[in-house]
Design a protein around this motif. Sequence first.
Motif, mmCIF file in Angstrom:
data_model
loop_
_atom_site.group_PDB
_atom_site.id
_atom_site.type_symbol
_atom_site.label_atom_id
_atom_site.label_comp_id
_atom_site.label_asym_id
_atom_site.label_seq_id
_atom_site.Cartn_x
_atom_site.Cartn_y
_atom_site.Cartn_z
ATOM 1 N N MET A 120 14.837 -31.065 4.271
ATOM 2 C CA MET A 120 15.626 -32.096 3.593
ATOM 3 C C MET A 120 15.112 -33.487 3.908
ATOM 4 N N ILE A 121 14.702 -33.713 5.152
ATOM 5 C CA ILE A 121 14.106 -35.007 5.501
ATOM 6 C C ILE A 121 12.836 -35.237 4.686
ATOM 7 N N MET A 122 12.013 -34.204 4.551
ATOM 8 C CA MET A 122 10.771 -34.354 3.797
ATOM 9 C C MET A 122 11.023 -34.569 2.307
ATOM 10 N N ARG A 123 12.103 -34.025 1.795
ATOM 11 C CA ARG A 123 12.472 -34.308 0.397
ATOM 12 C C ARG A 123 12.796 -35.803 0.237
ATOM 13 N N LEU A 124 13.452 -36.374 1.221
ATOM 14 C CA LEU A 124 13.758 -37.804 1.170
ATOM 15 C C LEU A 124 12.497 -38.642 1.311
ATOM 16 N N VAL A 125 11.538 -38.163 2.099
ATOM 17 C CA VAL A 125 10.240 -38.837 2.200
ATOM 18 C C VAL A 125 9.564 -38.848 0.829
ATOM 19 N N GLU A 126 9.568 -37.696 0.162
ATOM 20 C CA GLU A 126 8.941 -37.605 -1.157
ATOM 21 C C GLU A 126 9.585 -38.563 -2.165
ATOM 22 N N ARG A 127 10.865 -38.790 -2.020
ATOM 23 C CA ARG A 127 11.581 -39.681 -2.940
ATOM 24 C C ARG A 127 11.423 -41.153 -2.558
ATOM 25 N N GLY A 128 10.687 -41.415 -1.485
ATOM 26 C CA GLY A 128 10.468 -42.790 -1.062
ATOM 27 C C GLY A 128 11.657 -43.423 -0.370
ATOM 28 N N LYS A 129 12.569 -42.587 0.138
ATOM 29 C CA LYS A 129 13.782 -43.096 0.783
ATOM 30 C C LYS A 129 13.549 -43.458 2.245
ATOM 31 N N LEU A 130 12.474 -42.937 2.822
ATOM 32 C CA LEU A 130 12.132 -43.240 4.216
ATOM 33 C C LEU A 130 10.661 -42.945 4.427
ATOM 34 N N ALA A 131 10.113 -43.471 5.518
ATOM 35 C CA ALA A 131 8.742 -43.170 5.939
ATOM 36 C C ALA A 131 8.790 -42.534 7.314
ATOM 37 N N TYR A 139 18.632 -47.317 9.745
ATOM 38 C CA TYR A 139 19.424 -46.412 8.907
ATOM 39 C C TYR A 139 20.724 -45.975 9.587
ATOM 40 N N LEU A 140 20.943 -46.418 10.818
ATOM 41 C CA LEU A 140 22.095 -45.948 11.586
ATOM 42 C C LEU A 140 23.188 -47.010 11.680
ATOM 43 N N ASP A 141 24.410 -46.537 11.901
ATOM 44 C CA ASP A 141 25.551 -47.427 12.098
ATOM 45 C C ASP A 141 25.954 -47.492 13.572
ATOM 46 N N PHE A 142 25.072 -47.047 14.452
ATOM 47 C CA PHE A 142 25.271 -47.169 15.901
ATOM 48 C C PHE A 142 23.893 -47.212 16.545
#
Length: 412
Positions: A120-131, A139-142
Amino acid sequence: MQRPVCHHFHEESENMPVHTPAPVSTVSRRAFLGAGWSAFLLPAGAVAGGLASPASDLEDFIRNEMRIAKIPGLAVGFARDGVVQFAQGYGMANIGQRKAVTANTMFHIASITKTLTATMIMRLVERGKLALDEPIAGYLDFPVANPRFRDTAITFRQLLLHTSSISDARYYEIDFRQPGHDADLSLADFLKQYLTPAGGNYSDATCFSTARPGAAWGYSNVGYALLGYLAGRIGQLDMRVQTRRDIFAPLAMGHTSWTIKDTPESLSAEAYDLVDGALVAVKPVGFPDWPSGMLRSSISDFMKFIAASANGGKSGGISVLGGDAMAQMLDMQAPAGLPTWLNGQGLGWMASTLGGQTRPNHWGGDPGVFTAAYLAPATRSGVAIFTNVSASAENRIAVKNIASRLLQSASS
């Protein structure tokens, strides 16, 4: 307080936590030894729809390995070129009810879950959501920082490679498991209490290692829990919902669940410990770090994911992940501190020797379950094996023997 079982096992680890749960129900030792294991080894359960049955000599081999290792129930599947070749159950899903394991029996797969979280993390990488090499902090709230190296950022790649310096030492001092039901503590609260200085479970000494982030390998359930939380924040949807939408639904994985409550009792494999030669039923366990090991799935379902993982990310015409991203997951590194039983660490997947060959794999274990998945990218083949008994030296050998035979047949 009893040490919790790690969600992950490797056959040569000498530091595996030991757990002896309280008995819930027991097959009597006298009856057990008198009847012998053949009493529990019913004919194979129904094959997944449309698939062929394994060859009879292979089935005999599997049953013999189960008998030697005293495995009450086992599910096994094999895939090649993105297609599931077979998925089948053997033995008993529930001894008291005389319920056989079938291809749709749902097992707790424990730490193999991490391969799904990494995907799932790699899917987000593919979508350009993270590197992969950017800091997670934005990306965190703490706050999350190793107190010894506050100037060194923790990255997504480090979390995936188990080199983030987030330590499970404190995790094993606290028993987060809840027998019989899902955890009451949310993932967010679990992480905030463990990773932030104000948290009730925080410890400067044991929540982070003495290594600088990125410098050394240290297997971390908490690190993978954090990846699942990050996936939810970045994808703006709980990662469990994302996986159901983006992986389970396209692959028609209808017998896969993130929770105990959503696992139908009629399909659930009873979990067992082997105590003094007797099988002892144990309650399923829930824990708040669900991205690291809470997934439950049938062999007919999970083999579709294994088929994709072994085939450049594609299974049955469905693309779970692009070829480049899948190759990155299986690109094995050798960070400092990598234990001797591993040949490499990838993104989610690991590598160790099986039948004289280095194979990407992941194992999983919790009270009453032991599971394994192996890939052979050269032949685009993969195998998964689920059992409903706690890990032992004998069943680790049995699972390796079955996996080795299947993957060797693919290369012959």
